[in-house]
Design a protein around this motif. Structure first.
Motif, PDB file in Angstrom:
ATOM      1  N   LYS A 126      -5.489 -48.038   2.213  1.00  0.00           N
ATOM      2  CA  LYS A 126      -5.951 -48.700   1.416  1.00  0.00           C
ATOM      3  C   LYS A 126      -5.850 -48.492  -0.020  1.00  0.00           C
ATOM      4  CE  LYS A 126     -10.968 -49.549  -0.511  1.00  0.00           C
ATOM      5  NZ  LYS A 126     -12.377 -49.062  -0.145  1.00  0.00           N
ATOM      6  N   TYR A 127      -5.188 -47.460  -0.593  1.00  0.00           N
ATOM      7  CA  TYR A 127      -4.950 -47.009  -1.823  1.00  0.00           C
ATOM      8  C   TYR A 127      -3.297 -47.091  -2.024  1.00  0.00           C
ATOM      9  CZ  TYR A 127      -9.747 -46.074  -2.489  1.00  0.00           C
ATOM     10  OH  TYR A 127     -11.193 -46.219  -2.218  1.00  0.00           O
ATOM     11  N   ALA A 128      -2.532 -47.074  -1.031  1.00  0.00           N
ATOM     12  CA  ALA A 128      -1.110 -46.919  -1.224  1.00  0.00           C
ATOM     13  C   ALA A 128      -0.432 -47.877  -2.152  1.00  0.00           C
ATOM     14  CB  ALA A 128      -0.540 -47.025   0.085  1.00  0.00           C
ATOM     15  N   THR A 129      -0.846 -49.198  -2.196  1.00  0.00           N
ATOM     16  CA  THR A 129      -0.163 -50.179  -3.008  1.00  0.00           C
ATOM     17  C   THR A 129      -0.622 -50.053  -4.470  1.00  0.00           C
ATOM     18  OG1 THR A 129      -0.278 -51.645  -1.200  1.00  0.00           O
ATOM     19  CG2 THR A 129      -0.100 -52.505  -3.592  1.00  0.00           C
ATOM     20  N   ALA A 130      -1.743 -49.362  -4.748  1.00  0.00           N
ATOM     21  CA  ALA A 130      -2.205 -49.071  -6.065  1.00  0.00           C
ATOM     22  C   ALA A 130      -1.237 -47.893  -6.644  1.00  0.00           C
ATOM     23  CB  ALA A 130      -3.739 -48.831  -6.232  1.00  0.00           C
ATOM     24  N   VAL A 131      -1.347 -46.933  -5.807  1.00  0.00           N
ATOM     25  CA  VAL A 131      -0.440 -45.473  -6.099  1.00  0.00           C
ATOM     26  C   VAL A 131       1.025 -45.935  -6.214  1.00  0.00           C
ATOM     27  CG1 VAL A 131       0.222 -43.444  -5.506  1.00  0.00           C
ATOM     28  CG2 VAL A 131      -1.833 -44.215  -4.740  1.00  0.00           C
ATOM     29  N   GLU A 132       1.691 -46.949  -5.525  1.00  0.00           N
ATOM     30  CA  GLU A 132       3.083 -47.181  -5.783  1.00  0.00           C
ATOM     31  C   GLU A 132       3.189 -48.080  -7.003  1.00  0.00           C
ATOM     32  OE1 GLU A 132       5.553 -47.479  -3.023  1.00  0.00           O
ATOM     33  OE2 GLU A 132       4.337 -47.626  -1.093  1.00  0.00           O
ATOM     34  N   ALA A 133       2.516 -48.876  -7.183  1.00  0.00           N
ATOM     35  CA  ALA A 133       2.339 -49.708  -8.493  1.00  0.00           C
ATOM     36  C   ALA A 133       2.198 -49.071  -9.558  1.00  0.00           C
ATOM     37  CB  ALA A 133       1.165 -50.890  -8.424  1.00  0.00           C
ATOM     38  N   VAL A 134       1.380 -47.848  -9.770  1.00  0.00           N
ATOM     39  CA  VAL A 134       1.288 -47.048 -10.966  1.00  0.00           C
ATOM     40  C   VAL A 134       2.587 -46.164 -10.975  1.00  0.00           C
ATOM     41  CG1 VAL A 134      -0.153 -45.185 -11.843  1.00  0.00           C
ATOM     42  CG2 VAL A 134      -1.235 -47.041 -10.984  1.00  0.00           C
ATOM     43  N   LEU A 135       3.252 -45.702  -9.897  1.00  0.00           N
ATOM     44  CA  LEU A 135       4.260 -44.947 -10.086  1.00  0.00           C
ATOM     45  C   LEU A 135       5.529 -45.415  -9.775  1.00  0.00           C
ATOM     46  CD1 LEU A 135       2.814 -41.739  -7.758  1.00  0.00           C
ATOM     47  CD2 LEU A 135       2.777 -42.182 -10.239  1.00  0.00           C
ATOM     48  N   GLU A 136       5.582 -46.948  -9.977  1.00  0.00           N
ATOM     49  CA  GLU A 136       6.658 -47.654  -9.933  1.00  0.00           C
ATOM     50  C   GLU A 136       7.804 -47.094 -10.589  1.00  0.00           C
ATOM     51  OE1 GLU A 136       8.010 -52.439  -9.278  1.00  0.00           O
ATOM     52  OE2 GLU A 136       6.231 -51.963 -10.491  1.00  0.00           O
ATOM     53  N   GLY A 137       8.948 -46.759  -9.841  1.00  0.00           N
ATOM     54  CA  GLY A 137      10.246 -46.181 -10.598  1.00  0.00           C
ATOM     55  C   GLY A 137      10.209 -44.652 -10.587  1.00  0.00           C
ATOM     56  N   ILE A 138       9.171 -44.172 -10.062  1.00  0.00           N
ATOM     57  CA  ILE A 138       9.377 -42.628 -10.195  1.00  0.00           C
ATOM     58  C   ILE A 138       8.673 -42.071  -8.879  1.00  0.00           C
ATOM     59  CG2 ILE A 138       9.242 -42.280 -12.713  1.00  0.00           C
ATOM     60  CD1 ILE A 138       6.107 -41.278 -12.034  1.00  0.00           C
ATOM     61  N   THR A 139       8.724 -42.976  -7.756  1.00  0.00           N
ATOM     62  CA  THR A 139       8.202 -42.280  -6.444  1.00  0.00           C
ATOM     63  C   THR A 139       9.366 -41.290  -5.873  1.00  0.00           C
ATOM     64  OG1 THR A 139       9.074 -44.276  -5.495  1.00  0.00           O
ATOM     65  CG2 THR A 139       6.624 -44.100  -5.970  1.00  0.00           C
TER      66      THR A 139
END
Length: 266
Positions: A97-110
């Motif tokens: 449910k929250y994976a997309t939100a986490v990825e968006a916020v950490l975009e470029g540093i995952t």
């Protein structure tokens, strides 16, 4: 006398009719069970296929920066490099449910490298020789605990701090809160913009990955492929859980069919 003689015959007839109806009910149950079993097996096949594809991508490190992949391969199982914890996507586990939100916020540093000793990394020329391109590094030993004072509880549009909706080992708490502690999950960008003046040093994200930053910038649109690392890991765990559930369903249906077969034989 005729009625007395016919009584056993009627009773036998009733018993036969009852038995016939029981067999019909069992046959109907077996047909439904067979249909349910076929659907469950087909579902399982699809889940296993997807899991195999994603697991293969994970094993090959697809989506990782090449230099990061080289470093991780060199450090794997070698105590000399135990100051390397992995990458951000390894230490943060997001529910689907929250994976997309986490990825968006950490975009470029995952795929940023996480290390527990800055000094050891800087002194390690062997590892640095594997760096062929620019990489991001998060120094755990330099992160200080985040102090939270803002109260979002009275705002209906706020779900909570993004850091509250991920899982991680306790030793990574400071890093996770450093990365996500000042990110607030909201129900829309409009409400994020409305909240921004009250909480100027926070950024906001929606569940579908639209971000409004502390610099009054919006990052919208589909999340990039490179940042699928967290979603991939999340989906792998979800698939494994779903396969366990389907296996349980298949076992229950098979048990029912076995019980019904025993009834038919008797």
């Amino acid at each position: 006398h005729r009625d007395l003689h016919s009584f056993p015959t009627r009773r036998s007839s009733d018993l036969l009719e009852q038995k016939r109806k029981e067999m019909e009910a069992i046959d109907s149950q077996q047909a439904l069970a067979s249909e349910e079993l076929a659907t469950a097996k087909e579902n399982r096949s699809g889940l296993v296929s997807e899991l195999n594809i994603l697991s293969d991508m994970e094993a090959k490190g697809q989506g990782l920066n090449k230099s990061i992949r080289n470093i991780l391969e060199k450090a794997k199982g070698d105590h000399q490099y135990d100051y390397i914890e992995g990458i951000v996507a390894d230490i943060i586990k997001a529910e689907p449910k929250y994976a997309t939100a986490v990825e968006a916020v950490l975009e470029g540093i995952t795929d940023a490298l996480v290390i527990n000793s800055t000094g050891r990394f800087l002194a390690d020329d062997t590892i640095k020789q594997n760096i062929e391109s620019r990489i991001d590094i998060i120094c755990m030993d330099k992160v200080t605990p985040l102090v939270q004072r803002a109260d979002f509880s009275k705002f209906e549009s706020v779900t909570g701090r993004l850091a509250e909706f991920v899982k991680y080992e306790s030793k990574y708490a400071a890093v996770v809160w450093e990365l996500l502690g000042k990110t607030i999950v909201v129900d829309s960008l409009e409400n994020a913009i409305e909240l921004k003046p009250k909480f100027s040093d926070y950024r906001f994200v929606t569940l579908d990955g639209q971000v409004f930053t502390g610099c009054n910038q919006m990052h919208i649109g589909p999340v990039g492929k490179k940042t699928g690392l967290i979603s991939r890991k999340s989906r792998i765990e979800e698939l494994r859980s779903e396969i366990v559930d389907v296996d349980r369903q298949i076992h229950q249906v098979n048990s029912l069919k076995q019980i019904n077969n025993q009834k038919i034989e008797h």
